[in-house]
Write a protein that holds these residues in place. Structure first.
Motif, short mmCIF file in Angstrom:
data_model
loop_
_atom_site.label_atom_id
_atom_site.label_comp_id
_atom_site.label_asym_id
_atom_site.label_seq_id
_atom_site.Cartn_x
_atom_site.Cartn_y
_atom_site.Cartn_z
N LYS A 122 0.81 -1.22 0.00
CA LYS A 122 0.00 0.00 0.00
C LYS A 122 0.85 1.27 0.00
O LYS A 122 0.48 2.27 -0.63
CB LYS A 122 -0.91 -0.02 1.23
CG LYS A 122 -1.87 1.14 1.33
CD LYS A 122 -2.77 0.95 2.54
CE LYS A 122 -3.77 2.08 2.70
NZ LYS A 122 -4.64 1.85 3.88
N HIS A 123 1.99 1.26 0.69
CA HIS A 123 2.75 2.49 0.92
C HIS A 123 4.04 2.62 0.12
O HIS A 123 4.64 3.69 0.13
CB HIS A 123 3.06 2.63 2.41
CG HIS A 123 1.85 2.75 3.27
ND1 HIS A 123 1.01 3.85 3.24
CD2 HIS A 123 1.32 1.90 4.17
CE1 HIS A 123 0.02 3.67 4.09
NE2 HIS A 123 0.18 2.49 4.67
N HIS A 124 4.48 1.56 -0.56
CA HIS A 124 5.79 1.65 -1.22
C HIS A 124 5.86 2.73 -2.29
O HIS A 124 6.92 3.33 -2.50
CB HIS A 124 6.20 0.29 -1.82
CG HIS A 124 5.51 -0.05 -3.10
ND1 HIS A 124 4.27 -0.64 -3.14
CD2 HIS A 124 5.88 0.14 -4.38
CE1 HIS A 124 3.92 -0.80 -4.40
NE2 HIS A 124 4.87 -0.33 -5.18
N ALA A 125 4.74 3.02 -2.95
CA ALA A 125 4.76 4.06 -3.99
C ALA A 125 5.02 5.44 -3.36
O ALA A 125 5.81 6.23 -3.89
CB ALA A 125 3.44 4.05 -4.75
N LEU A 126 4.39 5.71 -2.24
CA LEU A 126 4.62 6.97 -1.53
C LEU A 126 6.07 7.05 -1.04
O LEU A 126 6.74 8.07 -1.21
CB LEU A 126 3.65 7.11 -0.35
CG LEU A 126 3.83 8.34 0.52
CD1 LEU A 126 3.57 9.62 -0.28
CD2 LEU A 126 2.91 8.27 1.72
N TRP A 127 6.56 5.95 -0.46
CA TRP A 127 7.95 5.92 0.01
C TRP A 127 8.91 6.17 -1.16
O TRP A 127 9.87 6.91 -1.02
CB TRP A 127 8.28 4.58 0.65
CG TRP A 127 7.46 4.21 1.85
CD1 TRP A 127 6.77 5.04 2.70
CD2 TRP A 127 7.24 2.89 2.34
NE1 TRP A 127 6.15 4.31 3.68
CE2 TRP A 127 6.42 2.98 3.50
CE3 TRP A 127 7.66 1.63 1.94
CZ2 TRP A 127 6.02 1.88 4.22
CZ3 TRP A 127 7.26 0.51 2.67
CH2 TRP A 127 6.45 0.65 3.80
N GLY A 128 8.63 5.53 -2.29
CA GLY A 128 9.50 5.70 -3.46
C GLY A 128 9.49 7.12 -3.98
O GLY A 128 10.54 7.67 -4.33
N GLY A 129 8.32 7.73 -4.04
CA GLY A 129 8.23 9.12 -4.46
C GLY A 129 9.01 10.04 -3.54
O GLY A 129 9.67 10.98 -3.99
N ASN A 130 8.95 9.75 -2.24
CA ASN A 130 9.70 10.55 -1.27
C ASN A 130 11.21 10.36 -1.43
O ASN A 130 11.98 11.32 -1.33
CB ASN A 130 9.27 10.22 0.16
CG ASN A 130 7.86 10.68 0.45
OD1 ASN A 130 7.29 11.50 -0.26
ND2 ASN A 130 7.26 10.12 1.49
N LEU A 131 11.64 9.12 -1.69
CA LEU A 131 13.07 8.87 -1.94
C LEU A 131 13.54 9.63 -3.19
O LEU A 131 14.62 10.23 -3.19
CB LEU A 131 13.33 7.37 -2.13
CG LEU A 131 13.26 6.49 -0.89
CD1 LEU A 131 13.36 5.01 -1.28
CD2 LEU A 131 14.38 6.85 0.09
N ALA A 132 12.72 9.59 -4.22
CA ALA A 132 13.07 10.30 -5.47
C ALA A 132 13.16 11.80 -5.21
O ALA A 132 14.07 12.47 -5.73
CB ALA A 132 12.03 9.98 -6.55
N HIS A 133 12.25 12.32 -4.42
CA HIS A 133 12.29 13.75 -4.07
C HIS A 133 13.56 14.08 -3.29
O HIS A 133 14.21 15.10 -3.55
CB HIS A 133 11.04 14.12 -3.26
CG HIS A 133 11.03 15.52 -2.78
ND1 HIS A 133 10.79 16.60 -3.61
CD2 HIS A 133 11.26 16.04 -1.54
CE1 HIS A 133 10.87 17.71 -2.91
NE2 HIS A 133 11.15 17.39 -1.64
N LYS A 134 13.93 13.23 -2.34
CA LYS A 134 15.11 13.47 -1.51
C LYS A 134 16.39 13.55 -2.33
O LYS A 134 17.32 14.26 -1.96
CB LYS A 134 15.27 12.38 -0.45
CG LYS A 134 14.37 12.54 0.74
CD LYS A 134 14.64 11.46 1.76
CE LYS A 134 13.66 11.57 2.90
NZ LYS A 134 13.81 10.48 3.87
N ILE A 135 16.46 12.80 -3.43
CA ILE A 135 17.69 12.83 -4.25
C ILE A 135 17.61 13.91 -5.33
O ILE A 135 18.53 14.04 -6.14
CB ILE A 135 18.03 11.46 -4.86
CG1 ILE A 135 16.99 11.00 -5.87
CG2 ILE A 135 18.27 10.43 -3.76
CD1 ILE A 135 17.44 9.84 -6.74
#
Length: 166
Positions: A122-135
């Protein structure tokens, strides 16, 4: 059915030729390459397959749209790199995706060992978007990653379709 068996075998024995990785990561910035390589071999194999299936769009999209789409394809499941996902959990997620939503909700609120994989799904897409934003990836790529299961744009729909094929 054959599709699911093939998917299981690829998850258990992901085969990636080094030239595939080299060819794919040429699209990525150094930080995005690192994020791609942090994914499990199974996620890398899946991401490479999704990106490969987007080749048909290369001639109909602008170069910036295509680059964003391929980058998102290569990183769309990078949020899963934040947790360890066992093979039985992957199988469980796929099986639960075929069940009624009401059962999903009950299991997600049940015992932790069964709820954990569903929360990851359920949450991996949000986590991934946040990781992409952080880099520092551009906001459109971050959005494509965040919404790869629930697309709101034409590019998002292309990514979603390719993801569901693999």
């Amino acid at each position: 059915m054959f599709y699911r068996v093939h998917q299981f075998v690829q998850a258990f024995f992901p085969r990636i030729h080094p030239s595939e990785t080299f060819e794919a990561i040429r699209f990525l910035s150094p930080k995005a390459k690192s994020l791609f390589l942090q994914q499990s071999p199974a996620e890398q194999r899946h991401a490479l397959s999704v990106a490969q299936s987007l080749l048909d769009y290369q001639d109909i999209l602008s170069s910036s749209d295509y680059l964003d789409l391929v980058t998102a394809a290569l990183l769309h499941d990078c949020g899963k790199s934040l947790v360890t996902i066992r093979l039985w959990q992957r199988v469980f997620i796929v099986l639960m995706q075929q069940m009624p939503k009401s059962l999903w909700i009950r299991v997600e609120n049940g015992p932790a060992f069964l709820a954990a994989p569903l929360k990851i799904a359920k949450h991996h897409a949000l986590w991934g978007g946040n990781l992409a934003h952080k880099i520092g990836l551009n906001p459109r790529i971050c959005l494509l990653i965040r919404e790869h299961h629930t697309p709101s744009t034409k590019l998002g729909q292309m990514l979603h379709k390719a993801d569901n094929e693999h």
